[in-house]
Design a protein around this motif. Structure first.
Motif, PDB file in Angstrom:
ATOM      1  N   PHE A 143       0.860  -1.189   0.000  1.00  0.00           N
ATOM      2  CA  PHE A 143       0.000   0.000   0.000  1.00  0.00           C
ATOM      3  C   PHE A 143       0.898   1.240   0.000  1.00  0.00           C
ATOM      4  N   THR A 144       1.394   1.567  -1.175  1.00  0.00           N
ATOM      5  CA  THR A 144       2.345   2.659  -1.349  1.00  0.00           C
ATOM      6  C   THR A 144       1.773   3.706  -2.301  1.00  0.00           C
ATOM      7  N   ALA A 145       2.437   4.856  -2.338  1.00  0.00           N
ATOM      8  CA  ALA A 145       2.007   5.923  -3.247  1.00  0.00           C
ATOM      9  C   ALA A 145       2.098   5.470  -4.701  1.00  0.00           C
ATOM     10  N   ALA A 146       3.054   4.600  -4.994  1.00  0.00           N
ATOM     11  CA  ALA A 146       3.210   4.105  -6.362  1.00  0.00           C
ATOM     12  C   ALA A 146       2.003   3.288  -6.813  1.00  0.00           C
ATOM     13  N   HIS A 147       1.326   2.680  -5.855  1.00  0.00           N
ATOM     14  CA  HIS A 147       0.126   1.890  -6.156  1.00  0.00           C
ATOM     15  C   HIS A 147      -1.157   2.688  -5.931  1.00  0.00           C
ATOM     16  N   GLY A 148      -0.978   3.963  -5.667  1.00  0.00           N
ATOM     17  CA  GLY A 148      -2.143   4.823  -5.487  1.00  0.00           C
ATOM     18  C   GLY A 148      -2.617   4.946  -4.058  1.00  0.00           C
ATOM     19  N   TYR A 149      -1.763   4.563  -3.098  1.00  0.00           N
ATOM     20  CA  TYR A 149      -2.152   4.609  -1.683  1.00  0.00           C
ATOM     21  C   TYR A 149      -1.115   5.395  -0.883  1.00  0.00           C
ATOM     22  N   PRO A 150      -1.300   6.688  -0.711  1.00  0.00           N
ATOM     23  CA  PRO A 150      -0.377   7.459   0.129  1.00  0.00           C
ATOM     24  C   PRO A 150      -0.453   6.980   1.574  1.00  0.00           C
ATOM     25  N   ALA A 151       0.568   7.299   2.341  1.00  0.00           N
ATOM     26  CA  ALA A 151       0.606   6.877   3.746  1.00  0.00           C
ATOM     27  C   ALA A 151      -0.625   7.372   4.502  1.00  0.00           C
ATOM     28  N   LEU A 152      -1.136   6.524   5.406  1.00  0.00           N
ATOM     29  CA  LEU A 152      -2.294   6.908   6.200  1.00  0.00           C
ATOM     30  C   LEU A 152      -1.984   8.159   7.017  1.00  0.00           C
ATOM     31  N   SER A 153      -2.915   9.094   7.004  1.00  0.00           N
ATOM     32  CA  SER A 153      -2.713  10.341   7.743  1.00  0.00           C
ATOM     33  C   SER A 153      -4.065  10.910   8.158  1.00  0.00           C
ATOM     34  N   LEU A 154      -4.110  11.430   9.361  1.00  0.00           N
ATOM     35  CA  LEU A 154      -5.344  12.043   9.845  1.00  0.00           C
ATOM     36  C   LEU A 154      -5.617  13.390   9.184  1.00  0.00           C
ATOM     37  N   THR A 155      -4.660  13.885   8.404  1.00  0.00           N
ATOM     38  CA  THR A 155      -4.916  15.111   7.649  1.00  0.00           C
ATOM     39  C   THR A 155      -5.703  14.813   6.368  1.00  0.00           C
ATOM     40  N   ASP A 156      -5.824  13.531   6.058  1.00  0.00           N
ATOM     41  CA  ASP A 156      -6.630  13.114   4.908  1.00  0.00           C
ATOM     42  C   ASP A 156      -8.081  12.994   5.352  1.00  0.00           C
ATOM     43  N   GLY A 157      -8.993  13.692   4.664  1.00  0.00           N
ATOM     44  CA  GLY A 157     -10.397  13.742   5.080  1.00  0.00           C
ATOM     45  C   GLY A 157     -11.053  12.395   5.282  1.00  0.00           C
ATOM     46  N   PRO A 158     -11.014  11.473   4.312  1.00  0.00           N
ATOM     47  CA  PRO A 158     -11.644  10.165   4.483  1.00  0.00           C
ATOM     48  C   PRO A 158     -11.054   9.352   5.636  1.00  0.00           C
ATOM     49  N   THR A 159      -9.727   9.433   5.806  1.00  0.00           N
ATOM     50  CA  THR A 159      -9.096   8.693   6.905  1.00  0.00           C
ATOM     51  C   THR A 159      -9.517   9.268   8.253  1.00  0.00           C
ATOM     52  N   LEU A 160      -9.575  10.601   8.341  1.00  0.00           N
ATOM     53  CA  LEU A 160     -10.026  11.238   9.584  1.00  0.00           C
ATOM     54  C   LEU A 160     -11.465  10.852   9.880  1.00  0.00           C
ATOM     55  N   ARG A 161     -12.299  10.835   8.838  1.00  0.00           N
ATOM     56  CA  ARG A 161     -13.697  10.431   9.032  1.00  0.00           C
ATOM     57  C   ARG A 161     -13.796   8.985   9.516  1.00  0.00           C
ATOM     58  N   ALA A 162     -12.968   8.099   8.946  1.00  0.00           N
ATOM     59  CA  ALA A 162     -12.971   6.698   9.372  1.00  0.00           C
ATOM     60  C   ALA A 162     -12.555   6.569  10.833  1.00  0.00           C
ATOM     61  N   ALA A 163     -11.552   7.370  11.251  1.00  0.00           N
ATOM     62  CA  ALA A 163     -11.065   7.314  12.625  1.00  0.00           C
ATOM     63  C   ALA A 163     -12.104   7.836  13.607  1.00  0.00           C
ATOM     64  N   VAL A 164     -12.601   9.047  13.348  1.00  0.00           N
ATOM     65  CA  VAL A 164     -13.602   9.649  14.243  1.00  0.00           C
ATOM     66  C   VAL A 164     -14.875   8.801  14.255  1.00  0.00           C
ATOM     67  N   GLY A 165     -15.275   8.328  13.083  1.00  0.00           N
ATOM     68  CA  GLY A 165     -16.475   7.513  12.993  1.00  0.00           C
ATOM     69  C   GLY A 165     -16.348   6.209  13.753  1.00  0.00           C
ATOM     70  N   SER A 166     -15.169   5.596  13.727  1.00  0.00           N
ATOM     71  CA  SER A 166     -14.960   4.342  14.460  1.00  0.00           C
ATOM     72  C   SER A 166     -15.047   4.558  15.969  1.00  0.00           C
ATOM     73  N   ILE A 167     -14.516   5.690  16.423  1.00  0.00           N
ATOM     74  CA  ILE A 167     -14.610   6.015  17.853  1.00  0.00           C
ATOM     75  C   ILE A 167     -16.068   6.207  18.251  1.00  0.00           C
ATOM     76  N   LEU A 168     -16.803   6.983  17.464  1.00  0.00           N
ATOM     77  CA  LEU A 168     -18.220   7.204  17.750  1.00  0.00           C
ATOM     78  C   LEU A 168     -19.009   5.902  17.655  1.00  0.00           C
ATOM     79  N   TYR A 169     -18.624   5.047  16.724  1.00  0.00           N
ATOM     80  CA  TYR A 169     -19.292   3.749  16.576  1.00  0.00           C
ATOM     81  C   TYR A 169     -19.215   2.954  17.882  1.00  0.00           C
ATOM     82  N   LEU A 170     -18.021   2.862  18.457  1.00  0.00           N
ATOM     83  CA  LEU A 170     -17.861   2.102  19.699  1.00  0.00           C
ATOM     84  C   LEU A 170     -18.655   2.732  20.847  1.00  0.00           C
ATOM     85  N   VAL A 171     -18.696   4.048  20.895  1.00  0.00           N
ATOM     86  CA  VAL A 171     -19.485   4.727  21.935  1.00  0.00           C
ATOM     87  C   VAL A 171     -20.969   4.392  21.772  1.00  0.00           C
TER      88      VAL A 171
END
Length: 258
Positions: A132-160
């Motif tokens: 999962f590299t940039a060469a394959h179209g997957y930049p490193a996971l980062s919370l500055t990326d909107g979809p990744t941040l949404r997945a993180a925050v959403g997962s926390i809310l999901y457990l709550v």
């Protein structure tokens, strides 16, 4: 409310089983996420993977421990007769419900945040080695990326929300064993049912109302358009389940003797 909340916190932190279960939320979530990430592979561009969702797969395991913690907050009191003491000390049933929900939300937020951030860190470290590299179209996971941040925050809310759903059901049935069975059935029977339904339209409808399937849609960062329900809409469905359970549990708490 403050004294009721302090009492609930004292009961929770002095219960060794609940503390170990909360630690189990972190351990299970991160361990399963690490296992899935380490076995995934992206050998070429467009392999169709979703790195964020892969490393957050452990949330499905962690939710079971969250549900048990929530159920025990109620079931243990009914099982030992302590609920009568609680309601004598705090006669207002709504205050009791609010205090339990507030304490459960606080501790679950902490455990869920550590679990999710730890899982994303594992994905960030292990993902490139699995292709999962940039060469394959997957930049490193980062919370500055909107979809990744949404997945993180959403997962926390999901457990709550899973915790609050379980708390409401436990108040309704008053038995730890029964409540855990009902919660697990509610979470896992719907996905099984969706798999055995042949009609695609009905399969989609079941997925749209299933608390786990709909709620976990928030983790998806690739191919969102193919989901049976949008990420935040799916989490909203789970929130409605939690509100319904808390409402039912609160009304039964107010209408029945301890």
């Amino acid at each position: 409310m403050r004294r009721a909340g302090h009492a609930e916190w004292t009961k929770l932190r002095t219960d060794a089983a609940s503390i170990w279960l909360l630690l189990g939320v972190i351990a299970l979530t991160m361990a399963v996420g690490a296992g899935v990430t380490s076995t995934a592979r992206c050998d070429a561009a467009g392999c169709g993977g979703d790195p964020a969702r892969l490393c957050l797969t452990g949330v499905m395991a962690g939710q079971v421990a969250v549900a048990v913690v929530a159920v025990l907050m109620v079931g243990n009191e009914y099982g030992t007769g302590m609920m009568r003491t609680t309601l004598t000390a705090v006669p207002r049933r709504l205050t009791v419900l609010s205090a339990k929900a507030a304490v459960l939300t606080a501790v679950t937020l902490v455990a869920a945040t550590v679990s999710v951030l730890g899982s994303l860190l594992i994905g960030w470290l292990a993902g490139p080695g699995r292709g999962f590299t940039a060469a394959h179209g997957y930049p490193a996971l980062s919370l500055t990326d909107g979809p990744t941040l949404r997945a993180a925050v959403g997962s926390i809310l999901y457990l709550v929300l899973i915790g609050l759903l379980s708390l409401g059901l436990a108040l309704a049935v008053r038995s730890s064993g029964t409540a855990i069975g009902v919660v697990l059935a509610l979470l896992f029977v719907f996905p099984i049912l969706a798999q055995v339904i042949a009609d695609p339209d009905w399969q989609r409808r079941v997925q749209q109302i299933a608390p786990m399937t709909a709620g976990l849609a928030v983790q998806t960062t690739a191919g969102v358009g193919t989901l049976p329900i949008g990420p935040w809409q799916g989490l909203g469905v789970l929130a409605l389940w939690a509100v319904a359970a808390l409402t039912a549990g609160g009304r039964l708490l107010g209408s029945r003797d301890a």
